[in-house]
Design an enzyme around this catalytic site. Structure first.
Site, mmCIF file in Angstrom:
data_model
loop_
_atom_site.group_PDB
_atom_site.id
_atom_site.type_symbol
_atom_site.label_atom_id
_atom_site.label_comp_id
_atom_site.label_asym_id
_atom_site.label_seq_id
_atom_site.Cartn_x
_atom_site.Cartn_y
_atom_site.Cartn_z
ATOM 1 N N GLU A 117 0.862 -1.184 0.000
ATOM 2 C CA GLU A 117 0.000 0.000 0.000
ATOM 3 C C GLU A 117 0.900 1.236 0.000
ATOM 4 O O GLU A 117 1.738 1.400 0.888
ATOM 5 C CB GLU A 117 -0.878 -0.029 1.245
ATOM 6 C CG GLU A 117 -2.027 0.954 1.241
ATOM 7 C CD GLU A 117 -2.865 0.818 2.503
ATOM 8 O OE1 GLU A 117 -3.311 1.863 3.011
ATOM 9 O OE2 GLU A 117 -3.067 -0.314 2.992
ATOM 10 N N ASP A 128 -5.100 9.926 9.467
ATOM 11 C CA ASP A 128 -3.804 9.418 9.905
ATOM 12 C C ASP A 128 -3.340 10.096 11.186
ATOM 13 O O ASP A 128 -3.648 11.258 11.440
ATOM 14 C CB ASP A 128 -2.761 9.630 8.802
ATOM 15 C CG ASP A 128 -3.006 8.731 7.610
ATOM 16 O OD1 ASP A 128 -3.027 7.505 7.825
ATOM 17 O OD2 ASP A 128 -3.184 9.239 6.499
#
Length: 333
Positions: A117, A128
């Site tokens: 990824e 995040d």
């Protein structure tokens, strides 16, 4: 607030297309994109003016393996059939630089990564935690652009034995236009796409464009996703179903939420697709436990990024990344 639609003189009924100029408030931008199916362009300064070309007949297609490597779904299906659990590492493109990213992709492939990824750096990575936020900031400060990431991938993906899935927030996709962005992703040799801030109800236009290019759009479900919506996501997700292990942002955690085991069992009753668990996973003990609970794949991001991005030098970072990736691979069945 209503959208303002105006037919264009260039409309062509002969080809089954119509062109519309759509003026839309920013908060309705995704819904406007969902009205398109073939192409879109966005005025970069405002993000408001769209030109949408919409075919009247839509062709539904299912991603399949293309000329370079197996699809993500096929890759994970083979690993699942072997009774193994796949390793999916995440790194941020351009941290510390794109040359190191290219080396890291090759290294992770050599270490036994089953899917990789790769994150497109974005200025507001709200899903995040601090580690990946800092990584994206370093990449952007170093001059990394989406086009540069695609150029790097075009050189590297033919060398890899595992498929690459691109992780991108909606912003870069909207700026480039869905059709243009997915075409560039395809040309770069990428197999799948994850858009963490794309609401499920607004997935249609991106999923359609991705499918026409044999790209798999991976959808996410969380511990608090309602049962009926989880069922819809499990049915619609391509490549694999991404199970977020905990509420909140990415980042290492001391333990894995035991509710993950129950969620895995629930999702596996809904689909035969691979289910990958991500967010908060950082140790060999974590990945071993998640594998024992029945996950088909484990995704590790922040800890990978930390080893690579915070080292004293790119060479040192790659060395630490290799040691860490091998320790996780060895912990999996």
């Amino acid at each position: 607030m209503a959208f303002a639609l105006k037919p264009s003189p260039s409309s062509s009924a002969a080809f089954g297309h119509s062109t519309m100029v759509v003026t839309v408030p920013r908060r309705f931008l995704v819904r406007a994109l969902a009205a398109a199916t073939a192409a879109s362009s966005v005025d970069p300064p405002t993000g408001r003016q769209l030109v949408l070309t919409t075919p009247r007949v839509l062709a539904a297609s299912v991603p399949v393996a293309n000329e370079r490597a197996l699809s993500v779904a096929h890759t994970l299906s083979r690993i699942k059939e072997q009774g193994k659990t796949a390793l999916i590492p995440y790194i941020t493109a351009g941290d510390p630089d794109l040359a190191t990213t290219a080396d890291a992709l090759r290294l992770l492939d050599a270490c036994g990564a089953d899917v990789i990824e790769l994150g497109i750096p974005f200025s507001d990575p709200y899903a995040d935690g601090p580690i990946i936020q800092a990584s994206a900031a370093r990449a952007l400060a170093g001059g990394t652009t989406t086009d540069a990431v695609f150029s790097m991938l075009k050189e590297v993906t033919p060398e890899l034995s595992c498929p690459v899935v691109l992780f991108s927030y909606l912003g870069p996709i909207v700026r480039q236009g869905v059709a243009s962005f997915t075409a560039a992703v395809k040309e770069a040799g990428v197999k799948g796409l994850i858009v963490p801030d794309l609401p499920y109800a607004e997935t249609y236009v991106i999923k359609h464009e991705a499918s026409t290019k044999n790209l798999e759009l991976v959808l996410l479900t969380t511990p608090t996703t309602p049962a009926e919506r989880t069922k819809e996501i499990a049915q619609a997700s391509q490549g694999f179903v991404y199970l977020v292990s905990a509420n909140g942002v990415t980042g290492p955690r001391a333990t894995v939420d035991p509710r993950v085991k129950e969620r895995l069992e629930e999702i596996k009753q809904l689909t035969n697709k691979a289910v990958a668990v991500g967010f908060g996973i950082s140790t060999p003990e974590h990945v071993r436990q998640i594998a024992e609970w029945g996950a088909d794949a484990v995704i590790i991001g922040s800890a990978m990024v930390k080893h690579l991005g915070k080292a004293a030098s790119p060479t040192e970072g790659l060395k630490k990344l290799e040691e860490y990736a091998r320790s996780l691979k060895d912990a999996l069945p």
